[in-house]
Write an enzyme that holds these catalytic residues in place. Structure first.
Site, PDB file in Angstrom:
ATOM      1  N   THR A  38       8.711 111.045 122.778  1.00 40.31           N
ATOM      2  CA  THR A  38       7.561 110.784 121.894  1.00 40.31           C
ATOM      3  C   THR A  38       7.185 109.305 121.908  1.00 40.31           C
ATOM      4  OG1 THR A  38       8.169 112.636 120.490  1.00 40.31           O
ATOM      5  CG2 THR A  38       6.701 111.016 119.516  1.00 40.31           C
ATOM      6  N   ILE A  72       7.778 117.611 122.307  1.00 37.69           N
ATOM      7  CA  ILE A  72       7.538 116.418 123.130  1.00 37.69           C
ATOM      8  C   ILE A  72       8.835 115.631 123.182  1.00 37.69           C
ATOM      9  CG2 ILE A  72       6.239 114.290 123.478  1.00 37.69           C
ATOM     10  CD1 ILE A  72       3.956 115.353 121.927  1.00 37.69           C
ATOM     11  N   ASP A  73       9.472 115.633 124.338  1.00 37.29           N
ATOM     12  CA  ASP A  73      10.638 114.766 124.492  1.00 37.29           C
ATOM     13  C   ASP A  73      10.149 113.486 125.162  1.00 37.29           C
ATOM     14  OD1 ASP A  73      13.321 113.949 124.377  1.00 37.29           O
ATOM     15  OD2 ASP A  73      13.402 114.234 126.544  1.00 37.29           O
ATOM     16  N   ASP A 123      12.100 121.390 122.118  1.00 41.84           N
ATOM     17  CA  ASP A 123      11.606 120.036 121.859  1.00 41.84           C
ATOM     18  C   ASP A 123      10.161 119.991 122.351  1.00 41.84           C
ATOM     19  OD1 ASP A 123      11.084 117.383 121.493  1.00 41.84           O
ATOM     20  OD2 ASP A 123      12.942 116.678 122.410  1.00 41.84           O
ATOM     21  N   GLU A 135      12.705 120.676 117.061  1.00 38.86           N
ATOM     22  CA  GLU A 135      12.837 119.303 116.576  1.00 38.86           C
ATOM     23  C   GLU A 135      12.077 119.050 115.275  1.00 38.86           C
ATOM     24  OE1 GLU A 135      11.557 116.078 119.205  1.00 38.86           O
ATOM     25  OE2 GLU A 135      12.854 114.745 118.052  1.00 38.86           O
ATOM     26  N   ASP A 173      17.404 118.328 122.878  1.00 35.28           N
ATOM     27  CA  ASP A 173      17.353 117.465 124.069  1.00 35.28           C
ATOM     28  C   ASP A 173      18.290 117.983 125.150  1.00 35.28           C
ATOM     29  OD1 ASP A 173      15.660 115.419 122.901  1.00 35.28           O
ATOM     30  OD2 ASP A 173      17.412 114.746 121.769  1.00 35.28           O
TER      31      ASP A 173
HETATM   32  C1  IPD Z   1      14.285 111.454 122.085  1.00 34.38           C
HETATM   33  C2  IPD Z   1      14.110 110.805 123.430  1.00 34.38           C
HETATM   34  C3  IPD Z   1      14.871 109.503 123.443  1.00 34.38           C
HETATM   35  C4  IPD Z   1      16.342 109.716 123.160  1.00 34.38           C
HETATM   36  C5  IPD Z   1      16.534 110.490 121.876  1.00 34.38           C
HETATM   37  C6  IPD Z   1      15.739 111.776 121.890  1.00 34.38           C
HETATM   38  P1  IPD Z   1      12.147 112.792 121.168  1.00 34.38           P
HETATM   39  O1  IPD Z   1      13.553 112.644 121.984  1.00 34.38           O
HETATM   40  O2  IPD Z   1      14.574 111.645 124.459  1.00 34.38           O
HETATM   41  O3  IPD Z   1      14.750 108.874 124.678  1.00 34.38           O
HETATM   42  O4  IPD Z   1      16.988 108.483 123.045  1.00 34.38           O
HETATM   43  O5  IPD Z   1      17.890 110.785 121.715  1.00 34.38           O
HETATM   44  O6  IPD Z   1      15.933 112.470 120.674  1.00 34.38           O
HETATM   45  O7  IPD Z   1      12.398 112.330 119.771  1.00 34.38           O
HETATM   46  O8  IPD Z   1      11.176 111.926 121.866  1.00 34.38           O
HETATM   47  O9  IPD Z   1      11.875 114.244 121.278  1.00 34.38           O
END
Ligand code: IPD
Length: 277
Positions: free
Chosen positions: A95, A92-93, A90, A70, A220
């Site tokens: 964030t 931190i999913d 990813d 990411e 994701d």
């Molecule tokens: C995001 C989160 C968010 C979702 C986004 C993702 P990130 O990941 O999962 O809930 O709506 O599509 O990209 O940016 O926190 O790694």
């Protein structure tokens, strides 16, 4: 015998746990927050730190492998899935949850070879739940086998989605109208928990019946897709066709019937493609 990618799988598990420890500790501390593609698209120094750790450790052990991650992508690295062994990370999913100390935050590590997903590891950092899926070998959470729900009827479904980063009026209108369509179809509920990967893990464990989103990314989706498929579920494109990891959109469900019904109910929100950015 552990299979050809056993060593990689074990490395992914160890790194996810290590990353999780760092994230858990950082969750309660002060954070420096920056924005990326929109005011709702956040990044912190911990995202960078954890991504750097995961990639440098994997690179040391598997020098010929490729990476899609990411924060590297945000810094301009291309997202291309070649036949080479490729890690899709990813750090931190969730964030935004992390920034707010909302305890739904994960590390996600997927692995593909010949453009096929081999395994996925997702670690729920605060609840210390390790989700894993390996192609042909099932999906597990802390050692317990995962199984999707068999629900086929939207009017009996708990549906999960995520908002996605765009906040312009046209996008928001489509997002809300998609949610409205599912509520009109009498879904029991629609939930937004702030982490695509953990929402997809809930689907894999049968705690929800369907998931859809526009505006997520390959990091994701990669790990979670293996986990859902190995739990017996379906992951497909919002057009009803096969999943395209780079298309920034997805429908997933416990059954093909459910996934198809959800796909038919949705209007497309265009987020472009990960491999064209
Ligand atoms: C995001 C989160 C968010 C979702 C986004 C993702 P990130 O990941 O999962 O809930 O709506 O599509 O990209 O940016 O926190 O790694």
């Amino acid at each position: 015998a552990g299979g050809p990618w056993e060593e990689c799988f074990e490395a992914a598990v160890q790194l996810a746990l290590r990353a999780g420890q760092i994230i858990r500790k950082a969750l309660s501390e002060e954070k420096r927050v920056s924005t990326k593609t929109s005011a709702a698209d956040l990044v912190t120094e911990t995202d960078h730190l954890v991504e750097g750790l995961i990639i440098s450790e994997l690179q040391k052990r598997f020098p010929s492998h490729r990476f899609i991650a990411e924060e590297s992508a945000a810094a301009g690295a291309k997202c291309v899935l070649t036949p080479s062994p490729t890690w899709i990370v990813d750090p931190i999913d969730g964030t935004c949850n992390f920034v707010h100390r909302f305890p739904t935050v994960a590390v996600s590590i997927g692995f593909a070879v010949n453009q096929e997903l081999e395994f996925g590891v997702i670690y729920h950092c605060t609840e210390e739940r390790l989700y894993t899926g390996r192609r042909g070998r099932g999906a597990f959470c802390n050692g317990q086998r995962l199984r999707v729900s068999g629900e086929t009827d939207i009017s009996k479904a708990l549906v999960l989605t995520e908002i996605g980063p765009k906040r312009d009026p046209a996008t928001l209108k489509l997002f809300l109208s998609n949610m409205e369509r599912l509520l009109h179809a009498k879904a029991h509920g629609v939930r937004v928990i702030g982490s695509s990967t953990l929402a997809l893990c809930h689907l894999a464990s049968g705690a929800a019946d369907a998931y859809y989103q526009f505006g997520l990314h390959c990091w994701d989706l990669a790990a979670a897709t293996v986990i859902i498929r190995e739990a017996g579920g379906i992951v497909m494109d919002t057009s009803g066709g096969p999943l395209d990891l780079m298309s920034c959109r997805v429908v997933a469900a416990g059954t093909r019937e459910m996934a198809t019904l959800i796909a038919q109910a949705l209007q497309t929100i265009n987020y472009g493609r990960d491999d064209e950015k």
